[in-house]
Design a protein around this motif. Structure first.
Motif, PDB file in Angstrom:
ATOM      1  N   GLY A  43       0.825  -1.206   0.000  1.00  0.00           N
ATOM      2  CA  GLY A  43       0.000   0.000   0.000  1.00  0.00           C
ATOM      3  C   GLY A  43       0.852   1.245   0.000  1.00  0.00           C
ATOM      4  O   GLY A  43       1.640   1.472  -0.908  1.00  0.00           O
ATOM      5  N   ASN A  44       0.743   2.055   1.054  1.00  0.00           N
ATOM      6  CA  ASN A  44       1.462   3.317   1.148  1.00  0.00           C
ATOM      7  C   ASN A  44       2.768   3.200   1.935  1.00  0.00           C
ATOM      8  O   ASN A  44       3.469   4.184   2.103  1.00  0.00           O
ATOM      9  N   HIS A  45       3.090   2.034   2.436  1.00  0.00           N
ATOM     10  CA  HIS A  45       4.326   1.871   3.196  1.00  0.00           C
ATOM     11  C   HIS A  45       5.099   0.650   2.695  1.00  0.00           C
ATOM     12  O   HIS A  45       4.624  -0.090   1.852  1.00  0.00           O
ATOM     13  N   ALA A  58      10.528   4.451  -5.911  1.00  0.00           N
ATOM     14  CA  ALA A  58       9.112   4.397  -5.550  1.00  0.00           C
ATOM     15  C   ALA A  58       8.873   4.683  -4.071  1.00  0.00           C
ATOM     16  O   ALA A  58       7.753   4.998  -3.670  1.00  0.00           O
ATOM     17  N   ALA A  59       9.918   4.604  -3.242  1.00  0.00           N
ATOM     18  CA  ALA A  59       9.760   4.807  -1.803  1.00  0.00           C
ATOM     19  C   ALA A  59      10.116   6.222  -1.353  1.00  0.00           C
ATOM     20  O   ALA A  59       9.975   6.536  -0.177  1.00  0.00           O
ATOM     21  N   HIS A  60      10.557   7.089  -2.262  1.00  0.00           N
ATOM     22  CA  HIS A  60      10.968   8.442  -1.866  1.00  0.00           C
ATOM     23  C   HIS A  60       9.832   9.171  -1.157  1.00  0.00           C
ATOM     24  O   HIS A  60       8.726   9.281  -1.664  1.00  0.00           O
ATOM     25  N   GLY A  61      10.117   9.633   0.068  1.00  0.00           N
ATOM     26  CA  GLY A  61       9.141  10.364   0.866  1.00  0.00           C
ATOM     27  C   GLY A  61       8.141   9.472   1.593  1.00  0.00           C
ATOM     28  O   GLY A  61       7.285   9.966   2.305  1.00  0.00           O
ATOM     29  N   ARG A  62       8.246   8.189   1.463  1.00  0.00           N
ATOM     30  CA  ARG A  62       7.312   7.264   2.105  1.00  0.00           C
ATOM     31  C   ARG A  62       7.954   6.673   3.362  1.00  0.00           C
ATOM     32  O   ARG A  62       9.111   6.920   3.663  1.00  0.00           O
TER      33      ARG A  62
END
Length: 88
Positions: A43-45, A58-62
Motif C-alpha cells: 500500500g502506502n508503506h 518508488a519509496a521516496h518520501g514514504r
C-alpha cells in the motif's frame, strides 16, 4: 548392495541438512523478526526495510518498518543527493 546403501545414506543426509539449517536460522533470528521477511511495498508503506540502506525511487518520501525491530523509518534525501531509510 553396498552402492544402494551409500546412495540411500546420501539421500537421507540431503533431506536432513535443509531441515537442520532452517531450524538454525529460525533459532538465530531476533525475537521480533520473522524469518520469511522480504522487502516489499504494501500500500502506502514498505515492509522489511534495512535502516540506513538506499531507498528505491518508488519509496521516496514514504515510510517503512524495519525487519529486525519493527520501528518506523522514512525514505529521506540526504545532502549528498542519495535517498536512504532514516528513523522517523
Amino acid at each position: 548392495m553396498l552402492r544402494r546403501l551409500v546412495v540411500s545414506a546420501a539421500l537421507t543426509a540431503s533431506v536432513l541438512v535443509p531441515t537442520t539449517a532452517s531450524a538454525l536460522v529460525a533459532a538465530a533470528a531476533p525475537a521480533g523478526a520473522t524469518v520469511s521477511c522480504t522487502y516489499q511495498r504494501s500500500g502506502n508503506h514498505w515492509n522489511c526495510v534495512t535502516p540506513g540502506a538506499y531507498c528505491p525511487a518508488a519509496a521516496h518520501g514514504r515510510y517503512g518498518y524495519a525487519k529486525a525491530t519493527g520501528r518506523k523509518y522514512t525514505c529521506t534525501r540526504y545532502p549528498n543527493g542519495r535517498w536512504r531509510w532514516k528513523r522517523a
